[in-house]
Design an enzyme around this catalytic site. Sequence first.
Site, mmCIF file in Angstrom:
data_model
loop_
_atom_site.group_PDB
_atom_site.id
_atom_site.type_symbol
_atom_site.label_atom_id
_atom_site.label_comp_id
_atom_site.label_asym_id
_atom_site.label_seq_id
_atom_site.Cartn_x
_atom_site.Cartn_y
_atom_site.Cartn_z
ATOM 1 N N SER A 176 0.576 -1.168 -0.280
ATOM 2 C CA SER A 176 0.075 -0.360 -0.197
ATOM 3 C C SER A 176 0.761 1.527 -0.043
ATOM 4 O O SER A 176 0.475 1.747 -0.420
ATOM 5 C CB SER A 176 -0.878 -0.025 1.051
ATOM 6 O OG SER A 176 -0.032 -0.069 2.934
ATOM 7 N N CYS A 186 3.099 -7.255 1.718
ATOM 8 C CA CYS A 186 1.500 -6.687 2.557
ATOM 9 C C CYS A 186 1.129 -7.199 3.435
ATOM 10 O O CYS A 186 0.825 -8.718 2.698
ATOM 11 C CB CYS A 186 1.349 -5.823 1.771
ATOM 12 S SG CYS A 186 -0.383 -4.782 2.436
ATOM 13 N N TYR A 235 -4.285 -0.277 3.442
ATOM 14 C CA TYR A 235 -4.758 -1.576 3.690
ATOM 15 C C TYR A 235 -5.591 -1.705 4.435
ATOM 16 O O TYR A 235 -6.451 -2.803 4.169
ATOM 17 C CB TYR A 235 -3.971 -2.691 2.618
ATOM 18 C CG TYR A 235 -3.647 -2.424 0.916
ATOM 19 C CD1 TYR A 235 -4.093 -1.625 0.911
ATOM 20 C CD2 TYR A 235 -2.735 -3.289 0.279
ATOM 21 C CE1 TYR A 235 -4.448 -1.127 -1.148
ATOM 22 C CE2 TYR A 235 -2.650 -3.084 -0.944
ATOM 23 C CZ TYR A 235 -2.648 -1.808 -1.840
ATOM 24 O OH TYR A 235 -2.644 -1.559 -2.718
ATOM 25 N N GLY A 236 -5.129 -1.888 5.629
ATOM 26 C CA GLY A 236 -4.187 -2.735 6.199
ATOM 27 C C GLY A 236 -6.643 -2.259 7.326
ATOM 28 O O GLY A 236 -6.627 -3.143 8.698
ATOM 29 N N THR A 284 4.524 -4.663 7.204
ATOM 30 C CA THR A 284 5.684 -4.726 6.294
ATOM 31 C C THR A 284 6.412 -3.258 6.389
ATOM 32 O O THR A 284 7.073 -2.937 6.444
ATOM 33 C CB THR A 284 6.068 -4.892 4.782
ATOM 34 O OG1 THR A 284 4.816 -4.100 4.128
ATOM 35 C CG2 THR A 284 5.700 -6.369 4.682
ATOM 36 N N THR A 329 -1.684 -7.165 5.376
ATOM 37 C CA THR A 329 -2.709 -7.183 4.574
ATOM 38 C C THR A 329 -3.145 -7.883 3.085
ATOM 39 O O THR A 329 -4.145 -9.728 3.714
ATOM 40 C CB THR A 329 -3.205 -5.829 4.757
ATOM 41 O OG1 THR A 329 -2.487 -5.094 5.548
ATOM 42 C CG2 THR A 329 -4.672 -6.375 4.635
HETATM 43 N N1 DGL Z 1 1.953 -2.818 4.765
HETATM 44 C C1 DGL Z 1 0.742 -3.149 4.981
HETATM 45 C C2 DGL Z 1 0.431 -4.299 5.914
HETATM 46 O O1 DGL Z 1 1.319 -5.280 5.837
HETATM 47 C C3 DGL Z 1 -0.067 -1.865 5.814
HETATM 48 C C4 DGL Z 1 -0.564 -0.925 5.950
HETATM 49 C C5 DGL Z 1 -1.884 -0.674 5.597
HETATM 50 O O2 DGL Z 1 -2.402 -0.677 6.235
HETATM 51 O O3 DGL Z 1 -1.968 -0.026 4.147
HETATM 52 O O4 DGL Z 1 -0.654 -4.937 5.955
#
Ligand code: DGL
Length: 277
Positions: free
Chosen positions: A12, A75, A43-44, A187, A77
């Site tokens: 994201s 990611c 994304y989370g 991440t 998520t």
């Molecule tokens: N980098 C995303 C993950 O590893 C999280 C960031 C988000 O919430 O977009 O889940």
Amino acid sequence: MTRRKIIGIIDSGVGGLSVLETMYRLSLAEEIVYIADPFYFPYGEKSKEELLPIVRPLLRFLVEVGKADVIVTACGTVSSLCLPDLRSEFPLPILGILEPACREAVKVTVRKKIVVLATRATIRSGSFREALQIADDSVEVYEEAWPEFIEAVEQGNFDTPRWRQWVGEQLRFFAEQGIDTAIMGCTHFALISRFFEELAPAGFVIVNPACACAQEVQALFPDYPLSPCGDQRLRIFVRGDLTHFQQVLSTLPLVLGDFELSLFPSALALGSEARCV
Ligand code: DGL
């Protein structure tokens, strides 16, 4: 002669750069194409039904334009919610960060108490708990979602006295419960694992999924590394505010060679199926 190898990576935002950096340092491919998606960050906070139409155009781009040989969903998520669907839709290996991180964590924990730090959607999915228990059913699993801290990392505002104090307190609290290992299940945390390591009490282990994930990619391409890391081409595409992304990128302690930074092509920017949510 072996064909060129190209790795596609999505996240994201800046979090997946932890995976990009590790793969770059290990010279795992001739080219790495990274797509950051700040337009749809976070994304989370999304469901699988919301995420799939958001990430499909990114994968399609990596396959059709980027000519990727393998895709890494860097990611937590997307790795937790979308992998089975994406694997059934795209004709190439798609790796996530989940299983590699869990296998690594069960190897390093001594007290068999592991905390997973991730997004709300990842924790709600129970994916890490399940993968950890498959890897070793004697481990005790704790889970924490820190959406505000993820936001601070994405904005480049995480290294402040207030956050240092707060993260340090949380890690000490975990250690008091007998927990000795934390998985960077998001991440955005993996990206700043050195920050976590500085604040962690003695003996507390920070598991950065980027390393374990890189080993999985290496297993797919046993004839790599072929070239010193300076020879790799790095391309970063941003769906969203390129200037802001570039600003945050310049503050991160990443060790990367030259890279090409561009906007994700506008015809694909929102995807045919995705709408701003
Ligand atoms: N980098 C995303 C993950 O590893 C999280 C960031 C988000 O919430 O977009 O889940």
